[in-house]
Design an enzyme around this catalytic site. Structure first.
Site, short mmCIF file in Angstrom:
data_model
loop_
_atom_site.label_atom_id
_atom_site.label_comp_id
_atom_site.label_asym_id
_atom_site.label_seq_id
_atom_site.Cartn_x
_atom_site.Cartn_y
_atom_site.Cartn_z
N TYR A 85 144.47 45.28 74.27
CA TYR A 85 145.90 45.57 74.26
C TYR A 85 146.40 46.14 72.94
O TYR A 85 147.59 46.21 72.70
CB TYR A 85 146.73 44.35 74.67
CG TYR A 85 146.44 43.08 73.89
CD1 TYR A 85 146.65 43.00 72.52
CD2 TYR A 85 145.99 41.95 74.54
CE1 TYR A 85 146.40 41.85 71.81
CE2 TYR A 85 145.74 40.77 73.85
CZ TYR A 85 145.94 40.73 72.49
OH TYR A 85 145.69 39.58 71.80
N CYS B 88 145.44 10.17 112.74
CA CYS B 88 146.06 9.26 113.69
C CYS B 88 145.40 9.50 115.03
O CYS B 88 145.22 10.64 115.45
CB CYS B 88 147.56 9.56 113.76
SG CYS B 88 148.31 8.95 115.27
N CYS C 192 153.48 6.34 114.70
CA CYS C 192 153.38 5.77 116.04
C CYS C 192 152.61 4.46 116.08
O CYS C 192 152.52 3.83 117.13
CB CYS C 192 152.76 6.78 117.00
SG CYS C 192 151.00 7.01 116.72
N LYS D 246 151.04 39.48 80.26
CA LYS D 246 150.59 38.63 79.15
C LYS D 246 149.47 37.75 79.66
O LYS D 246 149.67 36.82 80.44
CB LYS D 246 151.73 37.77 78.62
CG LYS D 246 151.31 36.97 77.40
CD LYS D 246 152.52 36.36 76.72
CE LYS D 246 152.19 35.82 75.35
NZ LYS D 246 151.22 34.71 75.37
N TYR E 139 120.83 50.03 90.26
CA TYR E 139 121.12 49.70 88.86
C TYR E 139 119.96 48.88 88.29
O TYR E 139 119.46 49.16 87.19
CB TYR E 139 122.44 48.93 88.77
CG TYR E 139 122.84 48.61 87.34
CD1 TYR E 139 123.64 49.49 86.61
CD2 TYR E 139 122.39 47.44 86.72
CE1 TYR E 139 123.99 49.21 85.30
CE2 TYR E 139 122.74 47.15 85.41
CZ TYR E 139 123.54 48.04 84.70
OH TYR E 139 123.88 47.77 83.41
N ASP E 140 119.56 47.86 89.05
CA ASP E 140 118.47 47.00 88.59
C ASP E 140 117.19 47.81 88.33
O ASP E 140 116.45 47.53 87.39
CB ASP E 140 118.16 45.92 89.64
CG ASP E 140 119.29 44.91 89.72
OD1 ASP E 140 120.14 44.88 88.79
OD2 ASP E 140 119.35 44.17 90.72
N ASP F 28 123.65 47.90 93.58
CA ASP F 28 123.13 46.97 92.58
C ASP F 28 121.63 47.14 92.39
O ASP F 28 121.11 47.06 91.28
CB ASP F 28 123.42 45.53 93.00
CG ASP F 28 124.90 45.23 92.93
OD1 ASP F 28 125.69 46.16 92.65
OD2 ASP F 28 125.28 44.06 93.16
N LYS G 231 156.39 46.24 74.47
CA LYS G 231 156.17 46.73 73.11
C LYS G 231 156.86 48.08 72.97
O LYS G 231 156.62 48.96 73.82
CB LYS G 231 154.67 46.91 72.84
CG LYS G 231 153.88 45.62 72.98
CD LYS G 231 152.39 45.89 72.89
CE LYS G 231 151.64 44.57 73.15
NZ LYS G 231 150.21 44.80 73.39
N SER H 128 151.25 37.12 66.04
CA SER H 128 151.54 36.49 67.31
C SER H 128 152.82 37.13 67.85
O SER H 128 153.32 38.10 67.29
CB SER H 128 151.60 35.00 67.03
OG SER H 128 152.68 34.44 67.59
N LEU H 129 153.32 36.64 68.97
CA LEU H 129 154.50 37.26 69.59
C LEU H 129 155.62 36.24 69.69
O LEU H 129 155.37 35.06 69.91
CB LEU H 129 154.18 37.73 71.01
CG LEU H 129 153.25 38.91 71.18
CD1 LEU H 129 152.83 39.03 72.64
CD2 LEU H 129 153.92 40.19 70.71
N CYS I 229 151.81 10.45 119.72
CA CYS I 229 152.42 10.34 118.39
C CYS I 229 153.51 11.40 118.22
O CYS I 229 153.23 12.60 118.35
CB CYS I 229 151.34 10.52 117.33
SG CYS I 229 151.98 10.48 115.65
N GLU J 62 142.41 40.38 74.81
CA GLU J 62 142.38 39.01 75.29
C GLU J 62 141.10 38.79 76.10
O GLU J 62 140.83 39.53 77.05
CB GLU J 62 143.62 38.77 76.17
CG GLU J 62 143.95 37.33 76.42
CD GLU J 62 144.81 36.70 75.31
OE1 GLU J 62 144.96 37.30 74.21
OE2 GLU J 62 145.33 35.60 75.56
#
Ligand code: IVH
Length: 674
Positions: free
Chosen positions: A227, A432, A417, A117, A37-38, A34, A292, A83-84, A438, A175
């Site tokens: 998708y 308890c 108890c 899904k 990357y920074d 990281d 599909k 839609s499905l 007990c 999605e």
């Protein structure tokens, strides 16, 4: 420096950053740290500050826009977003399959692209000449909202496509969702600040994507899986859906790893069961799978009805949440005396079974969720997890209904108890105070002792333990070893043969490993993994029973709370007594095998294993590591040296990444072991 060299430098940095963020966010397989990357990122930022005229919208520094919007503009989808249709059973799926075969006039098995899904919201994202230029929600399928500013903040979505052989125009559809770990963390932080929490990852994703201020969206852990495609211009696409998904990957777009191709109805069903079994381990929420027809020419032949394609279907999992009514609340007493409020429910079918009880965890939860007897509530049963009351349906509290609600009260005395109930100020749990007086605590302690991961006494199930305790035949775990066949055979539904078998099984349990024995004692907060770490470090029961908090804290996996519980457990005279009785009854703890092949590179290194490894089970990996002198613990912390991660590694992997713990694959482990 000439502008040309600057431009060159900037291009190079952008290229590198794109490549590394693809490895990190899309493949979950970073090559650099990281901080590295920074460093690259800051270098680019500085150059762009010096030469603002060279900033482009697709630069990795330009994800988060400066200005909040007043409202979202509307975007017309050039190709409607469909839609499905759904099926909920095998029979319905069979009928779908038959319709497909009939229409295609085929008797050959049809190939399907199969995908989880995802439970999020559909978006359309457009690239022109490789540059992200537009992003919209599905809306009503014809018109959506322009969420470009927010989509740009999602790190796994490339601002510029990879490779250079991409279409002039590419519309991808997918999605947007919030991975479970991110959702839990977001809610945890909200709770800490006393803010409102999100009901589920889907709502959190929707709420986050529809923020007018992109700075807020940027802080939300959103992700995308593509998708499908919409408009594509200036590029030929492959002839199957699954190959298109592969192509999207090549362009740097995130595609769900679980997606695949299967043949025929059976292939679909196998995929369904496979994903259903993995559901809880997946890092994201799903509500079913999608099949599909893979070949585009066949899709074309099948066409559409109304708003859904004839070539695809969603096969839904049983709902994990349902509405029902709380009839009453009772309190169960556990092994450690903890009183757990349990809701008695109007029976309801949820998560594939009928549920009539659900845990309310503790009184803090009852108050936090504002639960009353008589309330309509959402019950949740996810996988094999015990059902819980997720939340109250407050909209069902009409004036009339409110009058009938009853408060949930913590009893002053143990329902089993009659001993006083105590609650430490710092604890959410009430207990308890009866201890082994007990019966409930006694039974629970014995059930735990006999259970599979503890002493593994075959045939000594929960019901039988309760019978034995009820009949006064056993009071402590040590009494098990003095049971005789005649007394057991006299119990209800017990014959001579089963009594014999039980006594045999008890006899067979007399040589546990140290780690199983420690686990079986039922010390609070000492699970299997902690027990095994304790056994590794202390090597004998004697040494463990004499350990102080300081030496316990040296053990991987052990924090101050566990250390206190261990010391407290061994300081209690009745616990010492029971242990002595067990030893007197002939329990002898197996000596841990001394490892002959301690590997200097691995000795005392702390490992966490997560996900599905390619060739061995997690247990096998654990044995190998332990034999080499390494320690294996259950949760990732600053003390962890390595995380060994396989497929579908979830929150442990993210935590390792967050803490900068080294993550290795099975192949890399083999190298270390070599
Ligand atoms: S395909 C013409 N694939 O489910 C096909 N949809 O119920 C259109 N969804 O609006 C969608 N995962 O939001 C497709 N692997 C997947 C999906 C998926 C989730 C959502 C999507 C769609 C809704 C339809």
């Amino acid at each position: 420096m000439t502008t040309d060299t600057i431009q060159h430098q900037i291009d190079d940095l952008r290229q590198q950053l794109r490549h590394h963020s693809y490895l990190y966010y899309v493949l979950n397989d970073p090559e650099i740290s990281d901080s590295e990357y920074d460093r690259l990122y800051r270098q680019l930022e500085q150059l762009e500050q010096q030469y603002p005229e060279l900033i482009t919208a697709d630069s990795p520094t330009q994800r988060v826009g400066a200005q909040p919007l007043k409202s979202f503009a509307q975007i017309q989808h050039r190709i409607p977003m469909l839609s499905l249709d759904n099926v909920f059973s095998e029979e319905e799926l069979q009928r779908f399959y038959k319709r497909v075969q009939d229409r295609l006039d085929s008797t050959e098995p049809v190939a399907f692209s199969v995908e989880p899904k995802l439970d999020g919201l559909a978006v359309s994202i457009v690239y022109e000449q490789g540059v992200l230029v537009q992003a919209a929600t599905r809306g009503d399928g014809q018109t959506g909202e322009d969420v470009m500013q927010n989509i740009r903040t999602i790190q796994s979505i490339p601002l510029h496509l990879m490779s250079d052989d991409y279409p002039d125009v590419l519309e991808v559809r997918g999605e947007v969702f919030m991975p479970k770990a991110g959702f839990n963390e977001l809610n945890r932080r909200a709770r800490e600040k006393g803010e409102k929490t999100f009901v589920n990852p889907r709502n959190a994703a929707a709420g986050s994507l529809r923020q007018l201020d992109p700075k807020i969206t940027a802080q939300r852990p959103l992700a995308l899986y593509c998708y499908g495609v919409g408009i594509v211009e200036g590029h030929d696409l492959p002839e199957t859906h699954s190959e298109i998904l592969q192509q999207l990957k090549v362009w740097g777009l995130p595609v769900c790893k679980e997606a695949g191709v299967v043949a025929g109805l059976q292939g679909c069903l196998d995929f369904f069961h496979d994903i259903l079994a993995q559901r809880d381990q997946l890092s994201y929420d799903i509500d079913g799978v999608v099949y599909k027809v893979d070949r585009l020419s066949l899709q074309k032949k099948l066409g559409f009805v109304a708003r859904a394609p004839r070539w695809a279907i969603a096969h839904k999992f049983p709902a994990q949440e349902e509405i029902t009514t709380i009839l009453d609340v009772e309190f169960q007493v556990g092994r450690t005396g903890a009183l757990t409020p349990v809701a008695r429910l109007e029976p309801v079918f949820v998560g594939g079974v009928t549920v009539s009880n659900a845990t309310l965890h503790n009184m803090d939860e009852v108050r936090r969720k504002d639960i009353y007897i008589g309330d309509k509530v959402i019950v949740r049963r996810a996988g094999d997890v015990i059902p819980e009351v997720a939340r109250v349906v407050t909209s069902a509290r009409s004036d009339n209904a409110i009058k009938k609600l009853r408060k949930v009260e913590l009893p002053q005395h143990c329902p089993i108890c009659g001993s006083d109930v105590e609650q430490a100020e710092t604890e959410a749990v009430a207990r308890c105070s009866g201890g082994l007086f007990c019966k409930a605590q006694r039974s629970e302690a014995i059930k735990h002792f006999a259970s599979r991961k503890a002493m593994d006494i075959d045939g000594l199930g929960d019901k039988l333990v309760e019978q034995l305790v009820e009949a006064g035949l056993i009071n402590t775990v040590a009494d098990l070893y003095h049971l005789d066949v005649a007394a057991v055979a006299a119990l209800d539904r017990m014959g001579d043969k089963s009594a014999h078998n039980l006594i045999h099984a008890i006899e067979d349990s007399k040589q546990p490993t140290l780690s199983r024995f420690i686990y079986a004692l039922g010390i609070r907060e000492v699970g299997e993994t902690t027990a095994s770490s304790l056994a590794d470090v202390f090597q004998s029961l004697q040494a463990l029973s004499e350990a102080d908090e300081e030496s316990l804290l040296q053990v991987p996996d052990v924090g101050p709370v566990v250390a206190q519980h261990v010391v407290y457990f061994f300081s209690q005279p009745h616990n010492r007594e029971v242990i002595q009785q067990l030893l007197d009854a002939g329990i002898s703890i197996k000596k841990p095998p001394v490892s002959a092949t301690v590997n200097e590179k691995l000795k005392d290194r702390v490992f966490v294993i997560t996900g599905t490894l390619p060739t061995m089970s997690r247990d096998q990996a654990k044995e190998k590591l332990q034999a080499a002198g390494a320690k294996v613990t259950g949760s990732v912390s600053a003390k962890t040296d390595y995380v060994l991660a396989g497929e579908n590694a979830g929150s442990k992997l993210s935590k390792a990444e967050a803490l900068g713990v080294k993550v290795i694959t099975e192949a890399e482990l083999d190298e270390l072991l070599a």
